[in-house]
Design an enzyme around this catalytic site. Structure first.
Site, mmCIF file in Angstrom:
data_model
loop_
_atom_site.group_PDB
_atom_site.id
_atom_site.type_symbol
_atom_site.label_atom_id
_atom_site.label_comp_id
_atom_site.label_asym_id
_atom_site.label_seq_id
_atom_site.Cartn_x
_atom_site.Cartn_y
_atom_site.Cartn_z
ATOM 1 N N TYR A 33 -2.633 -7.185 -4.683
ATOM 2 C CA TYR A 33 -3.747 -8.131 -4.675
ATOM 3 C C TYR A 33 -4.966 -7.551 -5.370
ATOM 4 O O TYR A 33 -5.007 -6.350 -5.673
ATOM 5 C CB TYR A 33 -4.077 -8.557 -3.244
ATOM 6 C CG TYR A 33 -4.833 -7.540 -2.399
ATOM 7 C CD1 TYR A 33 -4.224 -6.389 -1.921
ATOM 8 C CD2 TYR A 33 -6.182 -7.746 -2.081
ATOM 9 C CE1 TYR A 33 -4.917 -5.478 -1.151
ATOM 10 C CE2 TYR A 33 -6.880 -6.831 -1.305
ATOM 11 C CZ TYR A 33 -6.242 -5.698 -0.839
ATOM 12 O OH TYR A 33 -6.930 -4.794 -0.083
ATOM 13 N N LYS A 151 -2.611 -1.252 -5.134
ATOM 14 C CA LYS A 151 -3.334 -2.151 -4.212
ATOM 15 C C LYS A 151 -2.368 -3.158 -3.599
ATOM 16 O O LYS A 151 -2.301 -4.327 -4.006
ATOM 17 C CB LYS A 151 -4.480 -2.850 -4.964
ATOM 18 C CG LYS A 151 -5.527 -3.459 -4.039
ATOM 19 C CD LYS A 151 -6.787 -3.793 -4.794
ATOM 20 C CE LYS A 151 -7.783 -4.596 -4.011
ATOM 21 N NZ LYS A 151 -8.331 -3.926 -2.839
ATOM 22 N N GLU A 183 -10.593 7.490 2.642
ATOM 23 C CA GLU A 183 -11.466 6.364 2.285
ATOM 24 C C GLU A 183 -11.698 5.497 3.514
ATOM 25 O O GLU A 183 -11.167 5.774 4.589
ATOM 26 C CB GLU A 183 -10.848 5.545 1.144
ATOM 27 C CG GLU A 183 -9.453 5.051 1.452
ATOM 28 C CD GLU A 183 -8.736 4.406 0.257
ATOM 29 O OE1 GLU A 183 -9.405 3.891 -0.645
ATOM 30 O OE2 GLU A 183 -7.499 4.415 0.271
ATOM 31 N N LEU A 207 -7.391 4.353 -3.084
ATOM 32 C CA LEU A 207 -7.435 3.279 -4.074
ATOM 33 C C LEU A 207 -8.492 3.633 -5.118
ATOM 34 O O LEU A 207 -9.574 4.128 -4.776
ATOM 35 C CB LEU A 207 -7.801 1.950 -3.404
ATOM 36 C CG LEU A 207 -7.721 0.784 -4.393
ATOM 37 C CD1 LEU A 207 -6.272 0.415 -4.695
ATOM 38 C CD2 LEU A 207 -8.464 -0.423 -3.878
HETATM 39 N N1 PDD Z 1 -10.865 -3.645 -0.701
HETATM 40 N N2 PDD Z 1 -10.221 1.404 -0.806
HETATM 41 C C1 PDD Z 1 -9.513 0.450 -0.180
HETATM 42 C C2 PDD Z 1 -8.458 0.870 0.789
HETATM 43 C C3 PDD Z 1 -9.778 -0.905 -0.436
HETATM 44 O O1 PDD Z 1 -9.067 -1.858 0.186
HETATM 45 C C4 PDD Z 1 -10.805 -1.256 -1.346
HETATM 46 C C5 PDD Z 1 -11.141 -2.682 -1.680
HETATM 47 C C6 PDD Z 1 -11.526 -0.216 -1.977
HETATM 48 C C7 PDD Z 1 -12.618 -0.488 -2.974
HETATM 49 O O2 PDD Z 1 -12.103 -0.976 -4.190
HETATM 50 P P1 PDD Z 1 -12.952 -1.968 -5.109
HETATM 51 O O3 PDD Z 1 -14.225 -1.289 -5.405
HETATM 52 O O4 PDD Z 1 -12.114 -2.137 -6.314
HETATM 53 O O5 PDD Z 1 -13.156 -3.248 -4.325
HETATM 54 C C8 PDD Z 1 -11.189 1.097 -1.697
HETATM 55 C C9 PDD Z 1 -11.075 -5.063 -0.987
HETATM 56 C C10 PDD Z 1 -12.497 -5.392 -1.273
HETATM 57 C C11 PDD Z 1 -10.482 -5.891 0.139
HETATM 58 O O6 PDD Z 1 -9.389 -5.553 0.568
HETATM 59 O O7 PDD Z 1 -11.085 -6.878 0.556
#
Ligand code: PDD
Length: 287
Positions: A33, A151, A183, A207
């Site tokens: 996703y 992801k 994270e 991620l």
């Molecule tokens: N989540 N780490 C994890 C485990 C994440 O699920 C996310 C993002 C990030 C940050 O990635 P980015 O900057 O590309 O959004 C880091 C999204 C926002 C979600 O699951 O809603």
């Protein structure tokens, strides 16, 4: 007004949108996703999200559901149809519906990927009150699988982590593996000590955040020092500031870790500045 969502080539009212019970996303969490934010009706860092989507698909040997141009058109189509000013677009691709349950991957010639997209409207999301007060995190053990750089929709443990945080009176959890923070449940984690911004380096353990990449680039352009290395919860508790980044929260200050308050319990100058720069610069390149 009913929300209009996108499923496999069609824009539909959400109540009419369906996916098979045999879809591998549902049965096997066999899907990936992306979450792209929308500010002033425009997409933030669409290119970054589509590059990461292509990488996630490739790592899992999954076919792309359509071209990047088509993806952009659907994102824009959903923003327009749902009149989204600020919010998020959620995109999910699964290995599709082979018509039965089988652990082996289906033949991609006969089983096409499923593509689902929907909007979440959040008017005024850039002015989140939490960005002014900061948030509290707890630490929990990271027991997720070893390819967190992909992801995937395997979000059960992050959901459990969020509930553990809520139960403890906090807002989120930072996950710890081998003594070091990996994270947040849905974001990348940072601390600031003596003006240095410290965040874990990229690997299979975390991620590769699209917001992380942009924020680190802006920090370096603003002559801030960035150190990419793991840090412990003890080090984080002793830090001057902490924050996290994600597409849905941008740069979010963290003011408490496992009950220890940071920076007198108020957001620090580095997090505040990075949030301002990030929002300003991202709006400039939004499409
Ligand atoms: N989540 N780490 C994890 C485990 C994440 O699920 C996310 C993002 C990030 C940050 O990635 P980015 O900057 O590309 O959004 C880091 C999204 C926002 C979600 O699951 O809603």
């Amino acid at each position: 007004m009913s929300r209009i969502v996108y499923v496999n080539g069609q824009y539909l009212p959400e109540a009419e949108a369906t996916v098979s019970i045999f879809d591998r996303g549902f049965l096997m969490a066999d899907g990936v996703y992306e979450v792209t934010s929308v500010l002033d009706g425009k997409l933030i860092d669409f290119a970054g999200h589509s590059v990461r989507l292509a990488r996630s698909l490739k790592e899992l040997d999954m076919a792309a559901p359509c071209s990047d141009e088509d993806l952009l058109e659907i994102h824009r189509g959903l923003v327009a149809r749902n009149d989204v000013t600020d919010g998020m677009i959620y995109l999910q691709v699964t290995r599709g519906n082979p018509g039965d349950r089988d652990f082996a991957f289906p033949d991609p010639e006969t089983t096409k990927p499923t593509l689902v997209m929907f909007t979440q409207s959040k008017p005024g999301m850039a002015e989140s009150p939490m960005a002014k007060t900061g948030i509290k995190v707890i630490s929990i053990e990271d027991i997720r699988w070893g390819r967190r750089d992909i992801k995937t929709v395997q979000l059960l443990y992050p959901s459990m982590g969020k509930m553990m945080a809520k139960k403890a009176g906090a807002d989120d959890a930072w996950m710890v593996e081998d003594g070091h923070v990996t994270e947040g449940t849905s974001n990348n984690a940072y601390i600031v000590k003596n003006g240095r911004i410290i965040t874990r380096q990229l690997s299979h353990e975390i991620l590769h955040g699209i917001t992380r990449a942009a924020v680190l680039r802006f920090a370096k352009e603003a002559q801030m020092v960035v150190e990419e290395r793991p840090f412990t919860i003890e080090e984080a508790k002793q830090a001057d500031e902490a924050f996290f980044t994600s597409a849905s929260a941008f740069v979010m200050p963290v003011v408490e870790i496992d009950g220890a308050s940071l920076g007198g319990g108020t957001p620090g100058p580095v997090a505040k500045r990075l949030r301002e720069i990030y929002l300003e610069e991202s709006r400039k390149t939004a499409i």
